[in-house]
Motif scaffolding. Structure first.
Motif, PDB file in Angstrom:
ATOM      1  N   PRO A   1      16.530  -8.927  -2.686  1.00  0.00           N
ATOM      2  CA  PRO A   1      15.066  -8.219  -2.867  1.00  0.00           C
ATOM      3  C   PRO A   1      15.389  -6.786  -3.160  1.00  0.00           C
ATOM      4  CG  PRO A   1      15.558  -9.073  -0.459  1.00  0.00           C
ATOM      5  CD  PRO A   1      16.780  -9.522  -1.464  1.00  0.00           C
ATOM      6  N   ILE A   2      14.630  -6.461  -3.959  1.00  0.00           N
ATOM      7  CA  ILE A   2      14.666  -4.838  -4.284  1.00  0.00           C
ATOM      8  C   ILE A   2      13.383  -4.257  -3.716  1.00  0.00           C
ATOM      9  CG2 ILE A   2      14.970  -3.190  -6.126  1.00  0.00           C
ATOM     10  CD1 ILE A   2      15.937  -5.156  -7.924  1.00  0.00           C
ATOM     11  N   SER A   3      13.644  -3.164  -2.902  1.00  0.00           N
ATOM     12  CA  SER A   3      12.374  -2.658  -2.328  1.00  0.00           C
ATOM     13  C   SER A   3      12.144  -1.158  -3.003  1.00  0.00           C
ATOM     14  CB  SER A   3      12.502  -2.179  -0.924  1.00  0.00           C
ATOM     15  OG  SER A   3      13.486  -1.578  -0.557  1.00  0.00           O
ATOM     16  N   CYS A   4      10.904  -0.433  -3.070  1.00  0.00           N
ATOM     17  CA  CYS A   4      10.937   0.683  -3.433  1.00  0.00           C
ATOM     18  C   CYS A   4       9.816   1.412  -2.337  1.00  0.00           C
ATOM     19  CB  CYS A   4      10.297   0.642  -4.910  1.00  0.00           C
ATOM     20  SG  CYS A   4      10.319   2.217  -5.746  1.00  0.00           S
ATOM     21  N   LYS A   5      10.211   2.634  -1.979  1.00  0.00           N
ATOM     22  CA  LYS A   5       9.005   3.107  -1.258  1.00  0.00           C
ATOM     23  C   LYS A   5       8.003   3.835  -1.828  1.00  0.00           C
ATOM     24  CE  LYS A   5      11.213   4.671   3.147  1.00  0.00           C
ATOM     25  NZ  LYS A   5      12.871   4.771   3.088  1.00  0.00           N
ATOM     26  N   ALA A   6       6.812   3.947  -1.588  1.00  0.00           N
ATOM     27  CA  ALA A   6       5.734   4.612  -2.523  1.00  0.00           C
ATOM     28  C   ALA A   6       6.017   6.003  -2.419  1.00  0.00           C
ATOM     29  CB  ALA A   6       4.631   4.307  -1.879  1.00  0.00           C
ATOM     30  N   PHE A   7       5.657   6.700  -3.418  1.00  0.00           N
ATOM     31  CA  PHE A   7       5.650   8.038  -3.658  1.00  0.00           C
ATOM     32  C   PHE A   7       4.751   8.771  -2.701  1.00  0.00           C
ATOM     33  CE2 PHE A   7       7.716   6.901  -7.593  1.00  0.00           C
ATOM     34  CZ  PHE A   7       8.591   7.552  -7.819  1.00  0.00           C
TER      35      PHE A   7
ATOM     36  N   GLY B   1       0.970  -1.047   0.053  1.00  0.00           N
ATOM     37  CA  GLY B   1      -0.178  -0.017   0.088  1.00  0.00           C
ATOM     38  C   GLY B   1       0.886   1.282   0.084  1.00  0.00           C
ATOM     39  N   SER B   2       0.556   2.234   0.901  1.00  0.00           N
ATOM     40  CA  SER B   2       1.265   3.529   0.815  1.00  0.00           C
ATOM     41  C   SER B   2       2.718   3.415   1.692  1.00  0.00           C
ATOM     42  CB  SER B   2       0.477   4.756   1.623  1.00  0.00           C
ATOM     43  OG  SER B   2       0.493   4.035   3.075  1.00  0.00           O
ATOM     44  N   ARG B   3       3.052   2.218   1.628  1.00  0.00           N
ATOM     45  CA  ARG B   3       4.443   1.978   2.017  1.00  0.00           C
ATOM     46  C   ARG B   3       5.386   1.379   1.011  1.00  0.00           C
ATOM     47  NH1 ARG B   3       4.787  -1.655   6.258  1.00  0.00           N
ATOM     48  NH2 ARG B   3       2.628  -2.517   5.865  1.00  0.00           N
ATOM     49  N   GLY B   4       4.835   1.115  -0.057  1.00  0.00           N
ATOM     50  CA  GLY B   4       5.635   0.653  -1.200  1.00  0.00           C
ATOM     51  C   GLY B   4       5.753  -0.795  -1.537  1.00  0.00           C
ATOM     52  N   SER B   5       6.605  -1.340  -1.682  1.00  0.00           N
ATOM     53  CA  SER B   5       6.721  -2.489  -2.565  1.00  0.00           C
ATOM     54  C   SER B   5       8.275  -3.212  -2.205  1.00  0.00           C
ATOM     55  CB  SER B   5       6.211  -2.726  -3.850  1.00  0.00           C
ATOM     56  OG  SER B   5       7.147  -2.069  -4.763  1.00  0.00           O
ATOM     57  N   ILE B   6       8.292  -4.559  -2.584  1.00  0.00           N
ATOM     58  CA  ILE B   6       9.329  -5.469  -2.457  1.00  0.00           C
ATOM     59  C   ILE B   6       9.368  -6.410  -3.559  1.00  0.00           C
ATOM     60  CG2 ILE B   6      11.058  -6.778  -1.258  1.00  0.00           C
ATOM     61  CD1 ILE B   6       9.564  -5.652   1.453  1.00  0.00           C
ATOM     62  N   LEU B   7      10.313  -6.564  -4.268  1.00  0.00           N
ATOM     63  CA  LEU B   7      10.206  -7.599  -5.487  1.00  0.00           C
ATOM     64  C   LEU B   7      11.521  -8.471  -5.182  1.00  0.00           C
ATOM     65  CD1 LEU B   7      10.080  -8.637  -8.265  1.00  0.00           C
ATOM     66  CD2 LEU B   7      11.757  -7.166  -9.116  1.00  0.00           C
ATOM     67  N   ARG B   8      11.115  -9.553  -4.858  1.00  0.00           N
ATOM     68  CA  ARG B   8      12.248 -10.892  -4.552  1.00  0.00           C
ATOM     69  C   ARG B   8      12.189 -11.821  -5.726  1.00  0.00           C
ATOM     70  NH1 ARG B   8      13.895 -13.504   1.347  1.00  0.00           N
ATOM     71  NH2 ARG B   8      14.542 -15.468   0.210  1.00  0.00           N
ATOM     72  N   GLU B   9      12.921 -11.787  -6.694  1.00  0.00           N
ATOM     73  CA  GLU B   9      13.355 -12.755  -7.637  1.00  0.00           C
ATOM     74  C   GLU B   9      14.176 -13.913  -7.242  1.00  0.00           C
ATOM     75  OE1 GLU B   9      13.981  -9.877 -10.934  1.00  0.00           O
ATOM     76  OE2 GLU B   9      12.536 -11.163 -11.917  1.00  0.00           O
ATOM     77  N   VAL B  10      13.883 -15.206  -7.765  1.00  0.00           N
ATOM     78  CA  VAL B  10      14.666 -16.326  -7.373  1.00  0.00           C
ATOM     79  C   VAL B  10      16.155 -16.217  -7.810  1.00  0.00           C
ATOM     80  CG1 VAL B  10      14.932 -18.678  -8.031  1.00  0.00           C
ATOM     81  CG2 VAL B  10      12.581 -17.881  -7.904  1.00  0.00           C
ATOM     82  N   GLY B  11      16.954 -16.139  -6.792  1.00  0.00           N
ATOM     83  CA  GLY B  11      18.310 -15.987  -6.713  1.00  0.00           C
ATOM     84  C   GLY B  11      18.917 -14.785  -6.820  1.00  0.00           C
TER      85      GLY B  11
ATOM     86  N   ARG C   1      15.758  -3.833 -13.112  1.00  0.00           N
ATOM     87  CA  ARG C   1      14.877  -4.103 -12.258  1.00  0.00           C
ATOM     88  C   ARG C   1      14.519  -2.991 -11.320  1.00  0.00           C
ATOM     89  NH1 ARG C   1      13.967  -7.827 -15.489  1.00  0.00           N
ATOM     90  NH2 ARG C   1      13.705  -9.965 -15.090  1.00  0.00           N
ATOM     91  N   ALA C   2      15.766  -2.366 -10.920  1.00  0.00           N
ATOM     92  CA  ALA C   2      15.202  -1.106  -9.815  1.00  0.00           C
ATOM     93  C   ALA C   2      14.668  -0.140 -10.684  1.00  0.00           C
ATOM     94  CB  ALA C   2      16.618  -0.815  -9.472  1.00  0.00           C
ATOM     95  N   LEU C   3      14.726   0.011 -12.030  1.00  0.00           N
ATOM     96  CA  LEU C   3      14.064   0.999 -12.729  1.00  0.00           C
ATOM     97  C   LEU C   3      12.707   0.510 -12.868  1.00  0.00           C
ATOM     98  CD1 LEU C   3      13.642   3.608 -14.213  1.00  0.00           C
ATOM     99  CD2 LEU C   3      14.717   2.503 -16.157  1.00  0.00           C
ATOM    100  N   ALA C   4      12.447  -0.845 -13.242  1.00  0.00           N
ATOM    101  CA  ALA C   4      10.854  -1.392 -13.390  1.00  0.00           C
ATOM    102  C   ALA C   4      10.241  -1.287 -12.275  1.00  0.00           C
ATOM    103  CB  ALA C   4      11.267  -3.169 -13.492  1.00  0.00           C
ATOM    104  N   ILE C   5      10.588  -1.451 -11.123  1.00  0.00           N
ATOM    105  CA  ILE C   5       9.785  -1.380  -9.854  1.00  0.00           C
ATOM    106  C   ILE C   5       9.491   0.124  -9.651  1.00  0.00           C
ATOM    107  CG2 ILE C   5      11.628  -1.260  -8.118  1.00  0.00           C
ATOM    108  CD1 ILE C   5       9.890  -3.028  -6.464  1.00  0.00           C
TER     109      ILE C   5
END
Ligand code: ADP
Length: 299
Positions: A229-235, A216-226, A263-267
């Motif tokens: 994790p890359i996290s991104c704060k919500a604007f 939600g308003s705290r953002g998201s995390i992407l964790r791909e196999v291997g 991936r950092a740009l994707a998220i």
């Protein structure tokens, strides 16, 4: 190619002074009709992000023009949508004078997707293509199994979550996309579990699956196999309507992954797209276009 085997719903929205009570007949002062459903919203987001999108599913033969018109406007292929002798999936939504809503959902044609439909649709796709799914259609097990056999990358948004979903062959999904509540339910942990602890548990359960966890308003995390994790704060924005925030996020992220964006740009793009979406009312009208997302990021 990105195939979205997804739900298509017509939302019938009625303005009412209060929610209708047992035995009452209540006049509505206004009715609006919108094309929606998680599947349709996600296809629009996948396409506006720049994806080559094919929407497959089922609609009613008499009431579906509003749905296919919306797909056509965003150049989404709908040649794999079957027409049925029943109503399209739809909702009846009451909105009261405080802006609160209550919703009746009828799955309609979304629940008529058969194994034969899935076989003929998947014949048009090949290994390496992506397949996006939500939990609003019939025969999801068969979709996952057949797409996996073909070597397609299955991206399953486990929403709305039911415990029945845990019986599906989820280990065959390349990506599982969950919000905090859905993730906690899948991991059988409390809703307020630390997101990284939650991800550890999910990845332990499904070691061959990549996870997208939205907060939600705290953002998201992407964790791909291997990968780490890359996290991104919500604007920080003034949210007026969070409808389709998750769908916008998913669409942007999956299109960007399918085109193998860094991936950092994707998220970051997905986060920006959903931040733009929450500032506008409605579902598909609030989903931004890629050029507006890139402009927002540059600011
Ligand atoms: P869902 O709608 O599926 O529950 P979330 O609420 O987690 O999904 O939202 C998906 C994404 O949308 C978040 O990761 C975040 O980037 C963005 N988002 C949601 N709510 C807000 C908000 N109030 N302000 C800014 N971004 C938001």
């Amino acid at each position: 190619k990105i195939l979205n085997y997804g739900s298509l719903n017509i939302d019938y929205v009625y303005d009412v002074p209060h929610f209708v009570k047992a035995g009452e007949t209540l006049s509505s002062t206004n009715r609006s009709i919108f094309a929606g459903g998680k599947g349709l919203n996600q296809s629009v987001a996948l396409a506006r992000a720049g994806g080559n999108v094919y929407h497959a599913g089922a609609v009613g033969k008499d009431d579906s023009k509003i749905l296919t018109d919306v797909l056509a406007k965003d150049k989404i292929d709908f040649s794999n949508i079957a027409k049925r002798d029943c109503p399209s999936g739809h909702t009846i939504i009451q909105v009261d004078s405080n802006g609160q809503n209550c919703i009746i959902l009828f799955g309609g044609a979304n629940q008529t997707i058969s194994e034969a439909d899935i076989d003929s649709t998947l014949a048009n796709f090949e290994a390496g293509d992506f397949m996006v799914l939500q939990n609003e259609t019939s025969n999801i097990r068969y979709m996952i199994e057949k797409a996996y056999e073909k070597g397609m990358k299955v991206c399953f948004n486990v929403s709305p979550f039911t415990t029945e979903l845990l019986k599906l062959p989820l280990e065959k999904c390349a990506y599982l996309i969950v919000n905090e509540i859905e993730g906690a339910a899948m991991a059988d942990m409390p809703d307020d579990t630390d997101p990284y602890v939650l991800l550890d548990k999910l990845c332990e359960k499904f070691p061959k699956t990549s996870f997208v966890l939205t907060l939600g308003s705290r953002g998201s995390i992407l964790r791909e196999v291997g990968e780490k994790p890359i996290s991104c704060k919500a604007f920080k924005v003034n949210a007026v309507d969070t409808t389709a925030a998750g769908d916008t996020f998913l669409g942007y992220l999956i299109t960007n992954i399918a085109t193998d964006m860094n991936r950092a740009l994707a998220i970051k793009c997905a986060t920006a797209a959903s931040a733009l979406a929450v500032q506008v009312k409605g579902a598909t009208p609030s989903i931004p276009r890629a050029k507006d997302v890139l402009e927002f990021i540059k600011k």
